[in-house]
Design a protein around this motif. Structure first.
Motif, mmCIF file in Angstrom:
data_model
loop_
_atom_site.group_PDB
_atom_site.id
_atom_site.type_symbol
_atom_site.label_atom_id
_atom_site.label_comp_id
_atom_site.label_asym_id
_atom_site.label_seq_id
_atom_site.Cartn_x
_atom_site.Cartn_y
_atom_site.Cartn_z
ATOM 1 N N VAL A 77 0.804 -1.231 0.000
ATOM 2 C CA VAL A 77 0.000 0.000 0.000
ATOM 3 C C VAL A 77 0.833 1.274 0.000
ATOM 4 O O VAL A 77 0.307 2.347 -0.274
ATOM 5 C CB VAL A 77 -1.033 0.030 1.145
ATOM 6 C CG1 VAL A 77 -2.015 -1.116 1.014
ATOM 7 C CG2 VAL A 77 -0.378 0.051 2.498
ATOM 8 N N SER A 84 -4.146 2.502 -7.922
ATOM 9 C CA SER A 84 -4.848 2.359 -6.655
ATOM 10 C C SER A 84 -4.888 0.889 -6.255
ATOM 11 O O SER A 84 -5.209 0.025 -7.066
ATOM 12 C CB SER A 84 -6.262 2.910 -6.799
ATOM 13 O OG SER A 84 -6.955 2.776 -5.592
ATOM 14 N N GLU A 86 -6.265 -1.719 -3.049
ATOM 15 C CA GLU A 86 -7.017 -1.919 -1.810
ATOM 16 C C GLU A 86 -6.832 -3.355 -1.362
ATOM 17 O O GLU A 86 -6.900 -4.271 -2.184
ATOM 18 C CB GLU A 86 -8.510 -1.651 -1.998
ATOM 19 C CG GLU A 86 -8.884 -0.213 -2.014
ATOM 20 C CD GLU A 86 -10.397 -0.006 -1.942
ATOM 21 O OE1 GLU A 86 -11.171 -0.989 -2.016
ATOM 22 O OE2 GLU A 86 -10.802 1.158 -1.837
ATOM 23 N N THR A 88 -8.267 -6.065 1.596
ATOM 24 C CA THR A 88 -9.275 -6.290 2.630
ATOM 25 C C THR A 88 -8.973 -7.605 3.330
ATOM 26 O O THR A 88 -8.652 -8.606 2.679
ATOM 27 C CB THR A 88 -10.686 -6.322 2.007
ATOM 28 O OG1 THR A 88 -10.928 -5.074 1.344
ATOM 29 C CG2 THR A 88 -11.756 -6.531 3.065
ATOM 30 N N THR A 97 -10.209 -2.657 5.463
ATOM 31 C CA THR A 97 -9.773 -2.346 4.105
ATOM 32 C C THR A 97 -8.738 -1.240 4.184
ATOM 33 O O THR A 97 -8.968 -0.204 4.806
ATOM 34 C CB THR A 97 -10.954 -1.898 3.215
ATOM 35 O OG1 THR A 97 -11.917 -2.949 3.183
ATOM 36 C CG2 THR A 97 -10.487 -1.595 1.802
ATOM 37 N N SER A 99 -6.047 1.124 1.833
ATOM 38 C CA SER A 99 -5.799 1.533 0.446
ATOM 39 C C SER A 99 -4.461 2.240 0.300
ATOM 40 O O SER A 99 -3.898 2.754 1.269
ATOM 41 C CB SER A 99 -6.911 2.463 -0.053
ATOM 42 O OG SER A 99 -6.671 3.787 0.348
ATOM 43 N N SER A 100 -3.986 2.258 -0.939
ATOM 44 C CA SER A 100 -2.719 2.931 -1.235
ATOM 45 C C SER A 100 -2.859 4.448 -1.181
ATOM 46 O O SER A 100 -1.875 5.156 -1.315
ATOM 47 C CB SER A 100 -2.215 2.501 -2.622
ATOM 48 O OG SER A 100 -3.180 2.763 -3.613
ATOM 49 N N ASP A 103 -5.896 5.333 3.270
ATOM 50 C CA ASP A 103 -7.158 5.175 3.988
ATOM 51 C C ASP A 103 -7.273 3.800 4.625
ATOM 52 O O ASP A 103 -6.891 2.795 4.028
ATOM 53 C CB ASP A 103 -8.347 5.362 3.036
ATOM 54 C CG ASP A 103 -8.364 6.734 2.406
ATOM 55 O OD1 ASP A 103 -8.143 7.718 3.120
ATOM 56 O OD2 ASP A 103 -8.596 6.813 1.187
#
Length: 115
Positions: A77, A84, A86, A88, A97, A99-100, A103
C-alpha cells in the motif's frame, strides 16, 4: 479543531482517537496514515482503528501479523502510488480495508458499533 464533521448528506462524522472518525450512516470507522512520517504508520493506524471499533485498549490488541503479513501489506500500500490498491482482510472479527491512498476503513463485526 472541530469536534464534529458533516458529510454532504448531513450525517455527522464522529471523531475518535488520533484523527480517526466514525460514520454512523455506514457503521464504519475511518482513519488515515502517512507512510512518509513513520514507517510503522500503516500498522499503527490499522491496530488503533480496530481497537476503537472494538472498544479495546491498544495493549489488549493481538499482533496484526496473526491476521496478515504486515510487512508485505505495508510495502504493497505504500509503493503503489501509480495505481490504486485496496487490500481487505479480517482482524479481530472486523473487516479491514487498507488503500494505497492512505485510507483505513474498519467495519465492526456483524455491522455492530460501539458508538
Amino acid at each position: 479543531m472541530c469536534t464534529e464533521t458533516t458529510r454532504s448528506d448531513s450525517t455527522p462524522i464522529q471523531p475518535f482517537g488520533d484523527g480517526g472518525s466514525y460514520d454512523p450512516a455506514t457503521g464504519t470507522y475511518h482513519a488515515t496514515f502517512d507512510e512518509d512520517v513513520d514507517a510503522d504508520a500503516v500498522v499503527v493506524t490499522i491496530v488503533s482503528a480496530v481497537a476503537s471499533a472494538t472498544d479495546r485498549e491498544l495493549t489488549e490488541m493481538p499482533p496484526l501479523y496473526g491476521a496478515v503479513d504486515a510487512e508485505a501489506l505495508t510495502r504493497l500500500v505504500t509503493s503503489s502510488h501509480e495505481q490504486s490498491v485496496e487490500v481487505t482482510f479480517s482482524y479481530v472479527r472486523c473487516c479491514v480495508t487498507v488503500s494505497s491512498h492512505g485510507d483505513v476503513v474498519v467495519e465492526p463485526p456483524d455491522g455492530s458499533s460501539n458508538r
